[in-house]
Structures are given as structure tokens and as C-alpha cells.
Design a protein around this motif. Structure first.
Motif, PDB file in Angstrom:
ATOM      1  N   LEU A  40      -2.169   0.230  -4.613  1.00  0.00           N
ATOM      2  CA  LEU A  40      -1.888  -0.895  -4.457  1.00  0.00           C
ATOM      3  C   LEU A  40      -1.211  -1.372  -5.065  1.00  0.00           C
ATOM      4  O   LEU A  40      -1.774  -1.985  -6.395  1.00  0.00           O
ATOM      5  CB  LEU A  40      -3.589  -1.510  -4.013  1.00  0.00           C
ATOM      6  CG  LEU A  40      -4.218  -1.010  -3.065  1.00  0.00           C
ATOM      7  CD1 LEU A  40      -5.619  -1.514  -2.783  1.00  0.00           C
ATOM      8  CD2 LEU A  40      -3.798  -1.448  -1.299  1.00  0.00           C
ATOM      9  N   VAL A  41      -0.219  -1.983  -5.307  1.00  0.00           N
ATOM     10  CA  VAL A  41       1.104  -2.448  -5.812  1.00  0.00           C
ATOM     11  C   VAL A  41       1.261  -4.392  -5.182  1.00  0.00           C
ATOM     12  O   VAL A  41       1.620  -4.745  -4.240  1.00  0.00           O
ATOM     13  CB  VAL A  41       2.282  -2.282  -6.211  1.00  0.00           C
ATOM     14  CG1 VAL A  41       3.808  -2.642  -6.937  1.00  0.00           C
ATOM     15  CG2 VAL A  41       1.987  -0.798  -5.770  1.00  0.00           C
ATOM     16  N   SER A  70      -0.813  14.607  -5.406  1.00  0.00           N
ATOM     17  CA  SER A  70      -1.337  14.876  -6.372  1.00  0.00           C
ATOM     18  C   SER A  70      -1.614  13.835  -7.570  1.00  0.00           C
ATOM     19  O   SER A  70      -0.362  12.548  -7.125  1.00  0.00           O
ATOM     20  CB  SER A  70      -0.754  16.166  -7.845  1.00  0.00           C
ATOM     21  OG  SER A  70       0.838  15.384  -7.857  1.00  0.00           O
ATOM     22  N   THR A  71      -2.423  14.021  -8.519  1.00  0.00           N
ATOM     23  CA  THR A  71      -1.952  12.271  -8.863  1.00  0.00           C
ATOM     24  C   THR A  71      -0.734  12.000  -9.620  1.00  0.00           C
ATOM     25  O   THR A  71      -0.132  12.982 -10.166  1.00  0.00           O
ATOM     26  CB  THR A  71      -3.164  12.831 -10.646  1.00  0.00           C
ATOM     27  OG1 THR A  71      -2.524  13.825 -11.560  1.00  0.00           O
ATOM     28  CG2 THR A  71      -4.787  13.229  -9.669  1.00  0.00           C
ATOM     29  N   PHE A  72      -0.809  10.558 -10.261  1.00  0.00           N
ATOM     30  CA  PHE A  72       0.695  10.530 -10.759  1.00  0.00           C
ATOM     31  C   PHE A  72       0.266   9.042 -11.931  1.00  0.00           C
ATOM     32  O   PHE A  72      -0.793   9.176 -11.386  1.00  0.00           O
ATOM     33  CB  PHE A  72       1.132   9.920  -9.245  1.00  0.00           C
ATOM     34  CG  PHE A  72       0.486   8.785  -8.397  1.00  0.00           C
ATOM     35  CD1 PHE A  72       0.591   7.279  -8.649  1.00  0.00           C
ATOM     36  CD2 PHE A  72      -0.037   9.340  -7.482  1.00  0.00           C
ATOM     37  CE1 PHE A  72       0.185   6.432  -7.910  1.00  0.00           C
ATOM     38  CE2 PHE A  72      -0.788   8.016  -6.659  1.00  0.00           C
ATOM     39  CZ  PHE A  72      -1.146   6.622  -7.554  1.00  0.00           C
ATOM     40  N   LEU A 112      -5.008   2.069  -8.785  1.00  0.00           N
ATOM     41  CA  LEU A 112      -4.875   2.923  -8.282  1.00  0.00           C
ATOM     42  C   LEU A 112      -6.356   3.547  -7.575  1.00  0.00           C
ATOM     43  O   LEU A 112      -6.873   3.596  -7.872  1.00  0.00           O
ATOM     44  CB  LEU A 112      -4.333   4.363  -9.280  1.00  0.00           C
ATOM     45  CG  LEU A 112      -3.313   4.484  -9.959  1.00  0.00           C
ATOM     46  CD1 LEU A 112      -2.779   4.958 -11.548  1.00  0.00           C
ATOM     47  CD2 LEU A 112      -1.834   3.879  -9.293  1.00  0.00           C
ATOM     48  N   GLY A 113      -6.215   4.614  -6.152  1.00  0.00           N
ATOM     49  CA  GLY A 113      -7.783   4.858  -5.889  1.00  0.00           C
ATOM     50  C   GLY A 113      -7.012   6.087  -5.544  1.00  0.00           C
ATOM     51  O   GLY A 113      -5.704   6.800  -5.482  1.00  0.00           O
ATOM     52  N   GLU A 114      -8.420   7.081  -4.798  1.00  0.00           N
ATOM     53  CA  GLU A 114      -8.172   7.973  -4.417  1.00  0.00           C
ATOM     54  C   GLU A 114      -9.212   8.369  -3.177  1.00  0.00           C
ATOM     55  O   GLU A 114      -9.710   8.120  -3.176  1.00  0.00           O
ATOM     56  CB  GLU A 114      -8.334   9.434  -4.956  1.00  0.00           C
ATOM     57  CG  GLU A 114     -10.083   9.661  -5.711  1.00  0.00           C
ATOM     58  CD  GLU A 114     -10.187  10.427  -7.153  1.00  0.00           C
ATOM     59  OE1 GLU A 114     -11.001  11.381  -6.598  1.00  0.00           O
ATOM     60  OE2 GLU A 114      -9.282  11.009  -7.912  1.00  0.00           O
ATOM     61  N   TYR A 143       0.906  -1.471  -0.181  1.00  0.00           N
ATOM     62  CA  TYR A 143       0.426  -0.092  -0.131  1.00  0.00           C
ATOM     63  C   TYR A 143       1.363   0.968   0.238  1.00  0.00           C
ATOM     64  O   TYR A 143       1.679   1.409   0.540  1.00  0.00           O
ATOM     65  CB  TYR A 143      -0.767  -0.088   0.649  1.00  0.00           C
ATOM     66  CG  TYR A 143      -1.834   0.869   0.960  1.00  0.00           C
ATOM     67  CD1 TYR A 143      -2.624   1.383   0.741  1.00  0.00           C
ATOM     68  CD2 TYR A 143      -1.739   2.158   2.958  1.00  0.00           C
ATOM     69  CE1 TYR A 143      -3.973   2.582   0.505  1.00  0.00           C
ATOM     70  CE2 TYR A 143      -2.761   2.699   2.551  1.00  0.00           C
ATOM     71  CZ  TYR A 143      -3.335   3.527   1.969  1.00  0.00           C
ATOM     72  OH  TYR A 143      -4.271   4.872   1.885  1.00  0.00           O
ATOM     73  N   VAL A 144       0.522   1.993  -1.310  1.00  0.00           N
ATOM     74  CA  VAL A 144       1.901   3.142  -0.965  1.00  0.00           C
ATOM     75  C   VAL A 144       0.595   4.463  -1.457  1.00  0.00           C
ATOM     76  O   VAL A 144      -0.262   4.494  -1.882  1.00  0.00           O
ATOM     77  CB  VAL A 144       2.636   2.883  -2.655  1.00  0.00           C
ATOM     78  CG1 VAL A 144       3.074   4.530  -2.517  1.00  0.00           C
ATOM     79  CG2 VAL A 144       2.897   2.280  -2.824  1.00  0.00           C
TER      80      VAL A 144
END
Length: 93
Positions: free
Chosen positions: A75-76, A33-35, A55-57, A27-28
Motif C-alpha cells: 500500500l503506497v 515473492s518477497t520484495f 507491505l503485506g502478505e 494498492y500494488v
């Protein structure tokens, strides 16, 4: 009963797969900002082969308007547990 036992076996397989995936997921968080997925692959992918990146927000709904902001996360999921162990060591990044 045969139908029930098939469902139980299938559910056990799904649970085992879920637990296995959970043990390989990193979990990163706290991006302000968006990436891009490429950035994650570049820096987190050096620890080992990546299976999936989600990817999430999260929108922080606090009463203080100055602290309201959107937090982005990823989530990788690595292909093996050893890669996750390597990613958790500070000297590997």
C-alpha cells in the motif's frame, strides 16, 4: 454535552484524515515473492513523493494444493493526489 461535541469533532477530523489518505493510496499486488521497499520506491516513486509504504502478505487458502501460494502486496500512500493520478496512467510508468 461539551465532552460529546469534542469527541465528535475529533472523530470527524480522524475520518477526514482517513478519507484523505485513502484518496492518495495505491494498492500494488500480485507479487509472488518477497520484495524490498527500495524496489517500490524506484519504480512507483517516479510518479511523485511517497509518504508511506506498507507491505503485506495474503495466503491463498484454496482447497487445491497446487494453487495455494502466498501473495505479497504493498500500500503506497503518496503525499498528494496528483502523484496518485500520475501513477494510474500507464504511460507514466
Amino acid at each position: 454535552t461539551l465532552c460529546i461535541s469534542r469527541n465528535m469533532r475529533e472523530n470527524r477530523r480522524k475520518l477526514a484524515a482517513y478519507l484523505d489518505e485513502e484518496e492518495r493510496t495505491l494498492y500494488v499486488c500480485n507479487f509472488t515473492s518477497t520484495f524490498d521497499v527500495g524496489v517500490i520506491k524506484k519504480y512507483i516513486g517516479i510518479c511523485g513523493p511517497i509518504e508511506t509504504i506498507k507491505l503485506g502478505e495474503y495466503f491463498n487458502r484454496t482447497s487445491n494444493k497446487k494453487k495455494r501460494k502466498t501473495i505479497y502486496f504493498a500500500l503506497v500512500t503518496y503525499k498528494n493526489k496528483e502523484s496518485l493520478d500520475k501513477a494510474l496512467k500507464p504511460e507514466s510508468l
